[in-house]
Structures are given as structure tokens and as C-alpha cells.
Design a protein around this motif. Sequence first.
Motif, PDB file in Angstrom:
ATOM      1  N   GLN A 135       0.897  -1.321  -0.026  1.00 56.98           N
ATOM      2  CA  GLN A 135      -0.049   0.073   0.049  1.00 56.98           C
ATOM      3  C   GLN A 135       0.698   1.484  -0.126  1.00 56.98           C
ATOM      4  O   GLN A 135       0.495   2.203  -0.620  1.00 56.98           O
ATOM      5  N   ASP A 136       2.044   1.123   0.692  1.00 54.37           N
ATOM      6  CA  ASP A 136       2.782   2.341   0.728  1.00 54.37           C
ATOM      7  C   ASP A 136       3.662   2.767  -0.665  1.00 54.37           C
ATOM      8  O   ASP A 136       3.382   3.791  -1.052  1.00 54.37           O
ATOM      9  N   LEU A 137       4.021   1.761  -1.501  1.00 51.03           N
ATOM     10  CA  LEU A 137       4.478   1.862  -2.506  1.00 51.03           C
ATOM     11  C   LEU A 137       3.567   2.209  -3.646  1.00 51.03           C
ATOM     12  O   LEU A 137       3.850   2.759  -4.877  1.00 51.03           O
ATOM     13  N   LYS A 138       2.201   1.586  -3.564  1.00 52.27           N
ATOM     14  CA  LYS A 138       1.155   2.052  -4.556  1.00 52.27           C
ATOM     15  C   LYS A 138       0.858   3.649  -4.432  1.00 52.27           C
ATOM     16  O   LYS A 138       0.493   4.146  -5.276  1.00 52.27           O
ATOM     17  N   ALA A 139       0.969   3.992  -3.222  1.00 57.42           N
ATOM     18  CA  ALA A 139       0.730   5.423  -2.946  1.00 57.42           C
ATOM     19  C   ALA A 139       1.828   6.348  -3.343  1.00 57.42           C
ATOM     20  O   ALA A 139       1.614   7.545  -3.707  1.00 57.42           O
ATOM     21  N   PHE A 140       3.010   5.916  -2.961  1.00 58.90           N
ATOM     22  CA  PHE A 140       4.178   6.620  -3.173  1.00 58.90           C
ATOM     23  C   PHE A 140       5.142   5.612  -3.937  1.00 58.90           C
ATOM     24  O   PHE A 140       6.155   5.037  -3.348  1.00 58.90           O
ATOM     25  N   PRO A 141       4.932   5.506  -5.226  1.00 62.19           N
ATOM     26  CA  PRO A 141       5.733   4.382  -5.959  1.00 62.19           C
ATOM     27  C   PRO A 141       7.372   4.709  -6.152  1.00 62.19           C
ATOM     28  O   PRO A 141       7.622   5.705  -6.206  1.00 62.19           O
ATOM     29  N   ARG A 142       8.020   3.951  -6.262  1.00 68.65           N
ATOM     30  CA  ARG A 142       9.603   3.966  -6.490  1.00 68.65           C
ATOM     31  C   ARG A 142      10.092   2.764  -7.734  1.00 68.65           C
ATOM     32  O   ARG A 142       9.035   1.860  -8.077  1.00 68.65           O
ATOM     33  N   THR A 143      10.948   3.310  -8.400  1.00 67.28           N
ATOM     34  CA  THR A 143      11.662   2.270  -9.476  1.00 67.28           C
ATOM     35  C   THR A 143      11.925   1.029  -8.660  1.00 67.28           C
ATOM     36  O   THR A 143      12.207   0.863  -7.453  1.00 67.28           O
ATOM     37  N   LEU A 144      12.098  -0.140  -9.468  1.00 66.64           N
ATOM     38  CA  LEU A 144      12.657  -1.274  -8.787  1.00 66.64           C
ATOM     39  C   LEU A 144      13.873  -0.925  -8.105  1.00 66.64           C
ATOM     40  O   LEU A 144      14.030  -1.394  -7.087  1.00 66.64           O
ATOM     41  N   ASP A 145      14.951  -0.214  -8.662  1.00 61.01           N
ATOM     42  CA  ASP A 145      16.124  -0.130  -8.245  1.00 61.01           C
ATOM     43  C   ASP A 145      16.093   1.020  -6.802  1.00 61.01           C
ATOM     44  O   ASP A 145      17.017   0.849  -5.841  1.00 61.01           O
ATOM     45  N   ASN A 146      15.131   1.548  -6.619  1.00 60.29           N
ATOM     46  CA  ASN A 146      14.894   2.608  -5.556  1.00 60.29           C
ATOM     47  C   ASN A 146      14.089   2.023  -4.250  1.00 60.29           C
ATOM     48  O   ASN A 146      13.795   2.479  -3.204  1.00 60.29           O
ATOM     49  N   ILE A 147      13.663   0.613  -4.638  1.00 61.11           N
ATOM     50  CA  ILE A 147      13.033  -0.206  -3.382  1.00 61.11           C
ATOM     51  C   ILE A 147      14.031  -0.721  -2.592  1.00 61.11           C
ATOM     52  O   ILE A 147      14.636  -1.527  -3.151  1.00 61.11           O
ATOM     53  N   PRO A 148      14.115  -0.402  -1.442  1.00 56.96           N
ATOM     54  CA  PRO A 148      15.153  -0.788  -0.432  1.00 56.96           C
ATOM     55  C   PRO A 148      15.252  -2.362   0.049  1.00 56.96           C
ATOM     56  O   PRO A 148      14.216  -2.817  -0.184  1.00 56.96           O
ATOM     57  N   GLN A 149      16.322  -2.633   0.246  1.00 58.77           N
ATOM     58  CA  GLN A 149      16.470  -4.290   0.435  1.00 58.77           C
ATOM     59  C   GLN A 149      15.611  -4.616   1.615  1.00 58.77           C
ATOM     60  O   GLN A 149      15.071  -5.713   1.589  1.00 58.77           O
ATOM     61  N   TRP A 150      15.162  -3.859   2.738  1.00 52.45           N
ATOM     62  CA  TRP A 150      14.473  -4.309   3.588  1.00 52.45           C
ATOM     63  C   TRP A 150      13.171  -4.675   3.167  1.00 52.45           C
ATOM     64  O   TRP A 150      12.339  -5.544   3.824  1.00 52.45           O
ATOM     65  N   MET A 151      12.671  -3.849   2.367  1.00 57.30           N
ATOM     66  CA  MET A 151      11.267  -3.918   1.726  1.00 57.30           C
ATOM     67  C   MET A 151      11.412  -5.300   0.799  1.00 57.30           C
ATOM     68  O   MET A 151      10.319  -6.255   0.806  1.00 57.30           O
ATOM     69  N   TRP A 152      12.182  -5.395  -0.003  1.00 58.20           N
ATOM     70  CA  TRP A 152      12.267  -6.794  -0.791  1.00 58.20           C
ATOM     71  C   TRP A 152      12.371  -8.022   0.104  1.00 58.20           C
ATOM     72  O   TRP A 152      11.783  -9.004  -0.380  1.00 58.20           O
ATOM     73  N   THR A 153      12.838  -7.884   1.226  1.00 57.88           N
ATOM     74  CA  THR A 153      13.102  -9.040   1.934  1.00 57.88           C
ATOM     75  C   THR A 153      11.581  -9.484   2.540  1.00 57.88           C
ATOM     76  O   THR A 153      11.228 -10.656   2.261  1.00 57.88           O
ATOM     77  N   VAL A 154      10.823  -8.539   2.651  1.00 57.57           N
ATOM     78  CA  VAL A 154       9.501  -8.671   3.078  1.00 57.57           C
ATOM     79  C   VAL A 154       8.530  -9.135   2.242  1.00 57.57           C
ATOM     80  O   VAL A 154       7.848 -10.281   2.181  1.00 57.57           O
ATOM     81  N   PHE A 155       8.832  -8.785   0.817  1.00 51.68           N
ATOM     82  CA  PHE A 155       8.046  -9.086  -0.150  1.00 51.68           C
ATOM     83  C   PHE A 155       8.344 -10.591  -0.875  1.00 51.68           C
ATOM     84  O   PHE A 155       7.431 -11.518  -1.230  1.00 51.68           O
ATOM     85  N   ARG A 156       9.820 -10.954  -0.664  1.00 51.82           N
ATOM     86  CA  ARG A 156      10.121 -12.333  -1.278  1.00 51.82           C
ATOM     87  C   ARG A 156       9.651 -13.073  -0.165  1.00 51.82           C
ATOM     88  O   ARG A 156       9.289 -14.387  -0.419  1.00 51.82           O
TER      89      ARG A 156
END
Length: 213
Positions: A135-156
Motif C-alpha cells: 500500500q505504501d508503494l502504491k501510494a508513493f511508488p518507486r522504481t525497482l532500483d529504489n525499493i530498499p532491500q528491507w522491503m524486498w526481504t518482506v516481499f520475497r
Amino acid sequence: MIDATPASSPSVLLGLRRLQEETFRQGALGFGSQEVVSTSVIHQAWSRRTEDIKRNDVWGYREFAVDFSDHSMDLWLEEVRRESYRAGAGTWTSCKVYLYPDSDGRLETFDFELFRPNSDDGIPDRPADALTLFQDLKAFPRTLDNIPQWMWTVFRAEGVTPPVYNPQLQTVEWANKRLPVTETGTDFSAQPQIIDPSKEPGVFAKISRKLFG
């Protein structure tokens, strides 16, 4: 890298002055104190805020009977967070507001969640789950490279594909849908456009590689 709203921006300075006036007046949560530090973690779905108050050189928590007004703290921080958004880069997640009775306050922002080492209510701080970050990234979207690692860890960990900013079209894209993005985030007043992945496979292939390797 997030180019956050400058500490000297008009909205930040005005908000800090308003908070100083409110915090240290008689009967307020900081009356008679030397310093108040307010720490917030802000998501679209939920937020968490705590205060540490220094009196007679000893730090303690605020009384639950007193608090900031919504306008002076919570709504102000949400406004600053929107103003801090940079297309494709995102906005901050946590912040600390430092307030003093006889000098100017300051605002510090962080692109990660701040957790309390010891909570005053005995309940451990919970990290955001994938749906919250989605929901955060849907409201304030980032490019792939700007999504921080801690977020990627949760998504994965939860097998969730995040929304992604498309810099060519200035849109956010998720689940074969697309919405326009303005200078303060996604325009939810617009009607989502349906994406045909067979005609635009590139961005979805990149997300899949980033998410699953």
C-alpha cells in the motif's frame, strides 16, 4: 536516494514552531520539560508514534492523558511526507521530531522503520508486512532500483509482487493496472488503466527477476 523535504522548508518550519508553542504551554505534555522527542513510523495502513520526555535530566514517557493535537503533529507529518515524495524515489518511512522550550526544533527522516528498544507499553513494535508495504508503494511508488532491500526481504518472504513506478509513463503499475503519479504521489482519483502484459512484458519480467531471482 530520497531527496526529502528540506528541514528549512516553510511547511517544516511552520509545523515545528506550532508544535513548540503547543508542547510547552501549561498543561501540555512537555510543560516544564527540557526536551521532547517524538518518534513516528508512518504507513498508509497504520502508523505508530511515541514520545520521550526529558525532565530534570531524566528521560521518561508521556502521560497517556495528554497528547499533541492531530493537526499539529499527525496530520502535519502526513503532509510533510507527501511533500517529501520524489517520483520514482519514494518518501520517508520514519521520523524523529526534536522539540525544545527555548530553541528551534528539528525534524529528521529515515527510509526505514524505527523500532523502540524498550516499549513503554511492554508490547514489541511490529514490522510492516508485505500488504502494508504494498500500500505504501502504491501510494508513493518507486522504481525497482529504489525499493530498499528491507522491503524486498518482506516481499520475497511473503511472495508478494510490489507496485512499481514507470518513469517513461509517470505511472505506478501493479496487478496489470496503471495509475498516474503526480509530484505528491499516486492520483487515486483517476480510473486505473488495464495493462495487457502480452504487449508490455518488460516491466513485469524485471519485477519477477528482482523478486524471485
